[in-house]
Design an enzyme around this catalytic site. Structure first.
Site, PDB file in Angstrom:
ATOM      1  CG  HIS A   1      21.546 -21.145  -0.006  1.00 40.44           C
ATOM      2  ND1 HIS A   1      21.495 -22.491  -0.261  1.00 40.44           N
ATOM      3  CD2 HIS A   1      21.316 -21.012   1.331  1.00 40.44           C
ATOM      4  CE1 HIS A   1      21.265 -23.143   0.871  1.00 40.44           C
ATOM      5  NE2 HIS A   1      21.163 -22.263   1.850  1.00 40.44           N
TER       6      HIS A   1
ATOM      7  CB  CYS B   1      23.951 -25.631  -3.074  1.00 44.03           C
ATOM      8  SG  CYS B   1      23.703 -24.575  -1.637  1.00 44.03           S
TER       9      CYS B   1
ATOM     10  N   GLY C   1       0.289  -4.540  10.891  1.00 48.41           N
ATOM     11  CA  GLY C   1       0.733  -4.103  12.208  1.00 48.41           C
ATOM     12  C   GLY C   1       1.452  -5.167  13.010  1.00 48.41           C
TER      13      GLY C   1
ATOM     14  CB  SER D   1      -0.901   0.016   1.233  1.00 46.29           C
ATOM     15  OG  SER D   1      -0.134   0.270   2.393  1.00 46.29           O
ATOM     16  N   GLY D   2       2.099   1.136   0.380  1.00 49.37           N
ATOM     17  CA  GLY D   2       2.929   2.315   0.573  1.00 49.37           C
ATOM     18  C   GLY D   2       2.822   2.885   1.973  1.00 49.37           C
ATOM     19  N   GLY D   3       1.814   2.461   2.722  1.00 54.94           N
ATOM     20  CA  GLY D   3       1.603   3.027   4.048  1.00 54.94           C
ATOM     21  C   GLY D   3       2.778   2.812   4.979  1.00 54.94           C
ATOM     22  CG  PHE D   4       5.859  -0.598   6.736  1.00 54.82           C
ATOM     23  CD1 PHE D   4       5.512  -1.041   8.001  1.00 54.82           C
ATOM     24  CD2 PHE D   4       7.207  -0.520   6.403  1.00 54.82           C
ATOM     25  CE1 PHE D   4       6.486  -1.406   8.914  1.00 54.82           C
ATOM     26  CE2 PHE D   4       8.183  -0.889   7.318  1.00 54.82           C
ATOM     27  CZ  PHE D   4       7.823  -1.326   8.568  1.00 54.82           C
TER      28      PHE D   4
HETATM   29 ZN   LIG Z   1      21.663 -23.588  -2.036  1.00 58.01          ZN
END
Ligand SMILES: [Zn+2]
Length: 391
Positions: free
Chosen positions: A346, A320, A226, A104-107
């Protein structure tokens, strides 16, 4: 048999509902969006600036990701949502053809914007990039997300830290409710779903009232806002135990924003959450912390410089399958850019594989019995991200 939720741009089918014996609220589902299908429970890697840091879209696919998150606030400020729209929308801009959720952009407005002033109409703030003044309203937040063209938009909200006073939480929660209605009224893009955010902090009464209020609105999904801030795991669990039972008969997906360690994801799935996002796996990877079954491995540690083994024997990731611990440890010490790409590949592979293991256990009907083994695999990596979430 749970009936599916069928919205204009989203469909959600619960495939395996929670068992009737109440041992868990974990469930599997399938979320069908404009750009593809998402099996739940699912984790969304975060592509803050229209890129999951250090990865190409092919890398992202190879980690097992099926949906990613992009940040409305960041893309609004730079390069600008209108520019992205002119260039064909966010999918084409970043060459990711799978589902995208924009937040939302609020944070970010609240945590990154300087000198912010919140009133009932919106939030005025200064850009953390250049100090320029901007104003976000529910209508603008929805308009930005429509211009970006994400599969899922999120209603503008006013998040507060879990530890805020009850009065602060109550005011922000009521404002979030009014903004939810305005966000819905402003939303018009037929190929884009929209989720609403419930707030209410850690207060059981406020949380329950907010969950009911948001669930009464015609959103395509329910975000649990929240949390993943400065609360303890016990406080988070207790809050989910208030909110999720209220949604027991609700056919829509539930999304807990900002949670990202395997141990935390497992407990939240157990309590009935379907969707997650976090920068955590990628951020700690760039710091040299590799997630492996049972815990973590710090590749900045000198002892790995002579270690020819892969970081994780059975891991299918780019790192890996081809490179040793010694090589990655060298790359980190030399500050070579490839270190960030390999380590991020990874940790996202580990996280998304962990979610696949959770889904398999739920599908097999053995999730409660497998919790002990899954907890052991997750290790003790834990912790919310608080205000660092979006950086
Ligand atoms: Zn890996």
């Amino acid at each position: 048999m749970t009936l599916p939720y069928i919205g204009g741009a989203a469909r959600f089918d619960v495939l395996v509902p929670p068992p009737a014996d109440g041992t868990t609220r974990a469930r599997t589902g399938r979320l069908t969006l404009t750009h593809g299908v998402v099996e739940t429970p699912q984790f969304m890697p975060v592509g803050t600036n229209a890129t999951v840091k250090a990865l190409t879209p092919d890398d992202i696919r190879t980690t097992g990701a099926s949906i990613i998150l992009a940040n409305t606030y960041h893309l609004y400020l730079r390069p600008g949502h209108e520019r992205i729209a002119r260039l064909g929308g966010l999918h084409r801009f970043m060459d990711w053809d799978g589902p995208i959720l924009t937040d939302s952009g609020g944070f970010q407005v609240v945590s990154l914007g300087d000198l912010r002033v919140v009133d009932d109409d919106g939030v005025t703030f200064r850009s953390h990039l250049d100090g320029s003044t901007h104003r976000f309203t529910p209508e603008l937040a929805v308009g930005v997300q429509e211009a970006l063209g994400s599969d899922i938009a999120v209603a503008f909200d006013q998040p507060v830290f879990p530890s805020s006073t009850r009065a602060v939480v109550a005011e922000a929660t009521e404002r979030t409710h009014r903004w939810a209605e305005r966000s819905l009224a402003a939303h018009s893009r037929a190929d884009q779903a929209i989720f609403g955010i419930s707030q209410g902090g850690l207060d059981p009464d406020l949380r329950a009232a907010s969950t009911r209020f948001i669930a009464d609105l015609p959103f395509d999904g329910i975000c649990i806002g929240g949390l993943a801030g400065d609360e303890t795991p016990e406080q988070r669990d207790a809050t989910l135990d208030v909110a999720i039972p209220l949604l027991a008969d609700d056919p829509r997906p539930r999304y807990l924003m900002g949670l990202g360690s395997p141990a935390d994801l497992l407990e939240a799935v157990h309590r009935g959450v379907d969707l997650f996002d976090s920068v955590l796996p990628a951020r700690v990877a760039r710091n040299g912390q590799l997630w492996v079954p049972g815990g973590r491995m710090n590749l900045r540690n000198q002892r790995f410089l002579d270690d020819p083994a892969p970081v994780q024997d059975d891991c299918p990731c780019l790192l890996c399958t081809r490179f040793s611990r010694a090589y990655l440890a060298h790359l980190f010490r030399a500050k070579e850019l490839l270190a960030y790409r390999l380590a991020t590949c990874h940790n996202l592979t580990f996280t998304l594989d962990f979610m696949a293991r959770i889904r398999a256990a739920i599908q097999a009907g053995s999730f409660p019995a497998e919790m002990t083994g899954l907890r052991a695999r997750a290790g003790r990596i834990s912790g919310g991200e608080g205000a660092e979430k979006s950086a």
